[in-house]
Design an enzyme around this catalytic site. Structure first.
Site, PDB file in Angstrom:
ATOM      1  N   GLY A 153       0.814  -1.208   0.000  1.00  0.00           N
ATOM      2  CA  GLY A 153       0.000   0.000   0.000  1.00  0.00           C
ATOM      3  C   GLY A 153       0.847   1.257   0.000  1.00  0.00           C
ATOM      4  O   GLY A 153       1.931   1.316  -0.603  1.00  0.00           O
ATOM      5  N   SER A 154       0.359   2.262   0.697  1.00  0.00           N
ATOM      6  CA  SER A 154       1.006   3.574   0.650  1.00  0.00           C
ATOM      7  C   SER A 154       2.387   3.606   1.282  1.00  0.00           C
ATOM      8  O   SER A 154       3.142   4.554   1.051  1.00  0.00           O
ATOM      9  CB  SER A 154       0.105   4.616   1.315  1.00  0.00           C
ATOM     10  OG  SER A 154      -1.077   4.793   0.567  1.00  0.00           O
ATOM     11  N   ALA A 155       2.747   2.601   2.083  1.00  0.00           N
ATOM     12  CA  ALA A 155       4.109   2.557   2.619  1.00  0.00           C
ATOM     13  C   ALA A 155       5.132   2.462   1.489  1.00  0.00           C
ATOM     14  O   ALA A 155       6.283   2.904   1.626  1.00  0.00           O
ATOM     15  CB  ALA A 155       4.261   1.377   3.581  1.00  0.00           C
ATOM     16  N   PHE A 156       4.702   1.905   0.341  1.00  0.00           N
ATOM     17  CA  PHE A 156       5.590   1.759  -0.811  1.00  0.00           C
ATOM     18  C   PHE A 156       5.882   3.097  -1.480  1.00  0.00           C
ATOM     19  O   PHE A 156       6.819   3.200  -2.278  1.00  0.00           O
ATOM     20  CB  PHE A 156       4.955   0.798  -1.821  1.00  0.00           C
ATOM     21  CG  PHE A 156       5.823   0.472  -2.997  1.00  0.00           C
ATOM     22  CD1 PHE A 156       6.809  -0.496  -2.908  1.00  0.00           C
ATOM     23  CD2 PHE A 156       5.653   1.125  -4.212  1.00  0.00           C
ATOM     24  CE1 PHE A 156       7.611  -0.799  -3.999  1.00  0.00           C
ATOM     25  CE2 PHE A 156       6.445   0.828  -5.303  1.00  0.00           C
ATOM     26  CZ  PHE A 156       7.429  -0.139  -5.191  1.00  0.00           C
ATOM     27  N   LYS A 157       5.120   4.118  -1.160  1.00  0.00           N
ATOM     28  CA  LYS A 157       5.306   5.420  -1.818  1.00  0.00           C
ATOM     29  C   LYS A 157       6.690   6.014  -1.558  1.00  0.00           C
ATOM     30  O   LYS A 157       7.146   6.880  -2.325  1.00  0.00           O
ATOM     31  CB  LYS A 157       4.216   6.386  -1.364  1.00  0.00           C
ATOM     32  CG  LYS A 157       2.827   6.008  -1.889  1.00  0.00           C
ATOM     33  CD  LYS A 157       1.727   6.876  -1.307  1.00  0.00           C
ATOM     34  CE  LYS A 157       0.363   6.442  -1.820  1.00  0.00           C
ATOM     35  NZ  LYS A 157      -0.750   7.179  -1.186  1.00  0.00           N
TER      36      LYS A 157
END
Length: 485
Positions: free
Chosen positions: A215-219
């Site tokens: 999810g957004s942790a990959f951003k």
């Protein structure tokens, strides 16, 4: 008479020679298969005739051996079973070994030649050296903080030291007690069947063997790719991204949960986790640029060992632009282990250089004499130091003023990034809550720890799930333990 005696003597010599040939045949030809034959109890009896060496955390053994008085005399014990099971694995008289109990079996069982004081001593004496010790990199306070933070919920925590790669905590929840099936009786068999059949899968090491959409942790990875490729020069400049963002080549709109994401800067997008901005940036970086960037963090590496094998974290290398946009926000086919996401945070905290994670500090003889020592090794260069410094500032901003405020620690510099990952058919599954972070004492020269937390939140209400709400407090407790240490 003399002739008969000669014939008898010759016949005896012939019989003796036949016996010697047969003994040699049995020893050299059939010996290995006889040793491995399940009906041969000698090997098992010899294996468990002596206490097994211990696995050590913070100077104290987290394993032991119990004298059963039976034929398989010594049985493995685990004083803190579920707490350290993702580190130790199990050693069972019936079901074999796993994780460190398996990889370091020669040291722990006393059969490894490294433990002999003289070359070939064990072979010549036909004895066995006392089992050695395996000293881990794990810190007890951090392991307990992670374990208690998850509180039995399905999920995992991984924490590493950015400057060295030492794994400081490795927790999977729910866990299991390896001592329940360490023996060979009916109780061990029942425990094995029960644990392997449990719907919560307690024997799955979620920290290193389970992959999740990040999810957004990959951003943070996508932000690094955008900065390294030159797609973004100024983190505070508008990115020319509409809201909602329409996935390239499709009519599908990608919504934002946060306000103000239209034409937002990279700094704002990290602070408030704007899907539109980060998906657009990933598409502009392009497939080859994103694939190169993710490799620098360790994605798509099927050979990572700590020394236990770590499941491969995936980023597709062949996909359309709309799929690339979704992959760039940690969705589509992008998956990662919690350890991999801790490595993402460690790369930022470590100035762009990523050390190879490792779990064993050294192995010693029973008397403590070291026979092998392990230390930091270079792994990948995820980004240049200037990019890492800019990302550190953005992650700090996300904790101080954005979605990660639940991870803030008084007297420390903390950087973080939340993530809420959709999954299941049509994204109908309960989302996973992520938080990746790092922490540095304000008086220290470098960060002390990088952490990744994922909570599956099987029992939570979908509306209240968020990385900042569910996972960040666990990360904060682990970071606080690291800073105290």
């Amino acid at each position: 008479m003399t002739r008969c005696m000669r014939h008898a003597a010759a016949f005896c010599v012939l019989l003796l020679a036949a016996l010697l040939v047969n003994a040699a045949r049995v020893h050299l030809v059939e010996g290995p298969s006889l040793v491995d034959n399940p009906a041969n109890r000698r090997t098992a009896i010899a294996r468990y005739a002596d206490p097994r060496g211990d696995i050590v955390v913070d100077g104290r053994p987290v394993t032991g051996s119990r004298d059963t008085g039976g034929r398989l005399r010594y049985e493995r014990t685990y004083p803190h079973g579920p707490l350290y099971a993702p580190v130790t694995g199990y050693a069972s008289q019936t079901y074999g070994t796993s994780l460190l109990e398996s990889i370091e079996d020669g040291i722990l069982s006393g059969t490894d030649p490294l433990l002999s004081r003289l070359p070939l001593w064990n072979d010549l004496s036909r004895g066995r050296t006392p089992g050695g010790r395996v000293v881990t990199t794990v810190r007890a306070a951090m392991q307990r903080a992670a374990y208690e933070g998850l509180h039995g919920r399905r999920g995992a925590v991984a924490a590493v030291e950015p400057a060295t790669g030492r794994i400081l905590a490795l927790v999977s929840s729910p866990s299991y007690d390896p001592g329940e099936f360490a023996g060979s009786g009916e109780e061990a068999a029942d425990a094995w069947v029960r644990l392997n059949g449990a719907p919560t899968r307690p024997m799955l090491n979620r920290a290193i063997r389970q992959t999740y959409p990040p999810g957004s942790a990959f951003k943070i990875v996508t932000a690094a790719a955008a900065l390294e490729s030159g797609v973004v020069d100024d983190v505070d400049a508008p990115t020319r991204t509409p809201d909602p963002y329409v996935l390239p080549g499709t009519g599908t709109r990608l919504p934002d949960a946060a306000e103000g994401c239209e034409n937002a800067s990279l700094a704002y997008a990290i602070q408030w986790s704007c899907n539109s901005v980060m998906a657009g940036l990933g598409a502009r970086v392009g497939l080859s640029g994103m694939v190169e960037a993710v490799a620098g963090f360790g994605f798509n590496d099927a050979g990572l060992r700590i020394p236990a094998a770590v499941s491969r974290s995936n980023f597709d290398t062949d996909m359309s632009v709309d799929q690339l946009a979704l992959s760039s926000i940690g969705q589509f086919n992008t998956t990662a282990t919690p350890l991999q996401m801790a490595m993402v945070s460690a790369a930022v905290a470590g100035g762009g250089s990523l050390r190879r994670p490792y779990l064993v500090e050294r192995v010693t003889r029973a008397d403590g004499y070291p026979v092998a020592q392990y230390g930091p090794r270079a792994y990948r260069q995820a980004m240049n130091p200037a990019t890492a410094m800019r990302l550190r500032r953005l992650m700090v901003q996300a904790v101080e003023e954005g979605t990660g405020t639940n991870a803030a620690i008084d007297g420390a510099i903390v950087g973080g990034k939340t993530g809420t990952a959709q999954h299941g058919v049509g994204n109908t599954g309960t989302p996973y809550a992520w938080f990746i972070s790092w922490a540095q004492d304000r008086n220290a020269a470098q960060p002390a720890v990088a952490v990744a937390v994922v909570v599956e939140e099987a029992a939570a209400d979908r509306e209240v799930i968020s990385g900042g709400g569910s996972a960040a407090p666990i990360a904060r407790a682990v970071m606080e333990a690291a800073l105290r240490h």
